[in-house]
Enzyme design. Structure first.
Site, short mmCIF file in Angstrom:
data_model
loop_
_atom_site.label_atom_id
_atom_site.label_comp_id
_atom_site.label_asym_id
_atom_site.label_seq_id
_atom_site.Cartn_x
_atom_site.Cartn_y
_atom_site.Cartn_z
N ASP A 4 -3.84 7.58 4.59
CA ASP A 4 -3.98 7.34 3.15
C ASP A 4 -5.45 7.14 2.78
O ASP A 4 -5.79 7.02 1.60
CB ASP A 4 -3.12 6.17 2.69
CG ASP A 4 -3.41 4.87 3.41
OD1 ASP A 4 -4.30 4.86 4.28
OD2 ASP A 4 -2.73 3.87 3.13
N SER A 5 -6.32 7.18 3.79
CA SER A 5 -7.76 7.23 3.54
C SER A 5 -8.14 8.46 2.73
O SER A 5 -9.25 8.52 2.18
CB SER A 5 -8.53 7.22 4.87
OG SER A 5 -8.00 8.19 5.77
N ASP A 33 0.61 8.39 7.16
CA ASP A 33 0.67 7.03 6.62
C ASP A 33 1.75 6.91 5.55
O ASP A 33 1.87 7.78 4.69
CB ASP A 33 -0.66 6.65 5.98
CG ASP A 33 -1.62 6.00 6.94
OD1 ASP A 33 -1.16 5.40 7.93
OD2 ASP A 33 -2.84 6.07 6.70
N LYS A 79 3.14 6.01 9.96
CA LYS A 79 2.36 4.83 10.31
C LYS A 79 2.48 3.78 9.22
O LYS A 79 2.40 4.10 8.03
CB LYS A 79 0.88 5.17 10.53
CG LYS A 79 0.04 3.96 10.97
CD LYS A 79 -1.32 4.38 11.49
CE LYS A 79 -2.27 4.78 10.37
NZ LYS A 79 -2.58 3.62 9.47
N GLU A 94 1.24 -0.41 8.20
CA GLU A 94 0.24 -1.43 8.48
C GLU A 94 0.84 -2.83 8.45
O GLU A 94 1.71 -3.13 7.64
CB GLU A 94 -0.89 -1.37 7.44
CG GLU A 94 -1.67 -0.08 7.44
CD GLU A 94 -2.79 -0.08 6.42
OE1 GLU A 94 -3.46 0.96 6.29
OE2 GLU A 94 -3.01 -1.12 5.75
N GLU A 100 -7.60 -1.64 14.53
CA GLU A 100 -8.80 -1.35 13.74
C GLU A 100 -9.68 -2.59 13.58
O GLU A 100 -9.21 -3.65 13.18
CB GLU A 100 -8.42 -0.81 12.36
CG GLU A 100 -9.63 -0.48 11.49
CD GLU A 100 -9.30 0.32 10.25
OE1 GLU A 100 -10.23 0.61 9.48
OE2 GLU A 100 -8.11 0.65 10.05
#
Length: 278
Positions: free
Chosen positions: A43-44, A82, A112, A114, A181
């Site tokens: 999603d970056s 993501d 993915k 978080e 990260e």
């Protein structure tokens, strides 16, 4: 194409796993050509492709759209996508709808998510339904507001212990891999040794099972600053600007296009069109 079984074997054999983000057909095609083990449609993309200030505005539709393009460019590479902000902090039913849409409509091989806490039950819920999930701990960009900005996580003993426990819980919930990260390299190494699933580091030192970087950071494309943990391997941005500037100059000065870049008509056709007069 490598699978989650292959990644487990790579960890067991000490072979580092390479992961790179990609957001469209050409970046995915190049990543596959370079033999990257795994592609992350992060999603970056909200920041490096869409120009947002954070990943928060990215939607499920955005992730589907970009993953479909990546899938077309990298048909033989394992693709992780993501789940964007708030797409899995909803009811289990709505979470499943979002997850199903991404997997079915985009062709992603894994998703993915978080964080830990309530996300642990989400990992279990999705993996129990047959959807492979990659966990993500440490600095979690979707939660930078809560974390106080883009800062290294787990620097003190108390927070490090929590990350260790969260990592174990992610594995127990069924995660097939774990992204770490911005955590101290000593902590990342310890977590990697505690888990049987691969750890993929970004700003987590050498002693993890693999590495991931953002495509645009790695090649210096459209970025002005990069984090400390990034190594830039080439600088395509400079070449792109140089090429475009040369194009602008040549158009302004009449150097482009030349005759070799143009098409012609036979003389008799010109005569038939306007009698040889212009």
């Amino acid at each position: 194409m490598k699978t989650k079984t292959d990644f487990l074997k790579m960890k067991e054999q000490g072979e580092p796993i390479t992961m790179l983000t990609a957001y469209d057909y050409p970046s995915a095609k190049l990543a596959e050509e370079a033999e990257v083990d795994m592609i992350l449609v992060g999603d970056s993309l909200g920041m490096v492709v869409l120009g947002y200030d954070s990943t928060v505005p990215v939607t499920v539709e955005d992730m589907i759209h970009h993953t479909k393009a990546v899938r077309r460019g990298a048909k033989e590479t394992f693709i992780v996508t993501d789940m964007p902000f708030m797409s899995y902090h909803v009811s289990p039913q709505d979470t499943m709808v979002n997850a199903r849409r991404i997997v079915q409509e985009s062709g992603a091989h894994a998703l993915k998510v978080e964080g830990a806490g309530e996300v642990i039950s989400t990992i279990h819920y999705l993996t129990s339904a047959g959807i492979p999930v990659v966990a993500h701990l440490g600095l979690t960009p979707q939660s930078v507001g809560v974390l106080g900005g883009y800062k290294v996580q787990g620097k003190d003993a108390e927070s490090a212990k929590k990350l260790i426990e969260d990592a174990k819980r992610c594995e127990e919930a069924g995660a097939i891999a774990l992204v770490l990260e911005c955590v101290p390299m000593q902590l990342a190494e310890f977590i990697s040794k505690q888990l049987t699933i691969p750890t993929i580091g970004i700003g987590a030192g050498q002693k993890v099972d693999g590495q991931v970087l953002v495509y645009h950071d790695l090649i210096s494309y459209g970025v002005n600053r990069v984090p400390k943990f990034v190594k830039q391997y080439t600088f395509v941005q400079e070449e792109i600007v140089r090429g475009i500037s040369q194009y602008v100059t040549e158009v302004k000065t009449g150097q482009f296009p030349e005759e070799k870049h143009s098409f012609t008509m036979k003389e008799e056709e010109c005569l038939a069109l306007y009698g040889g007069k212009q």
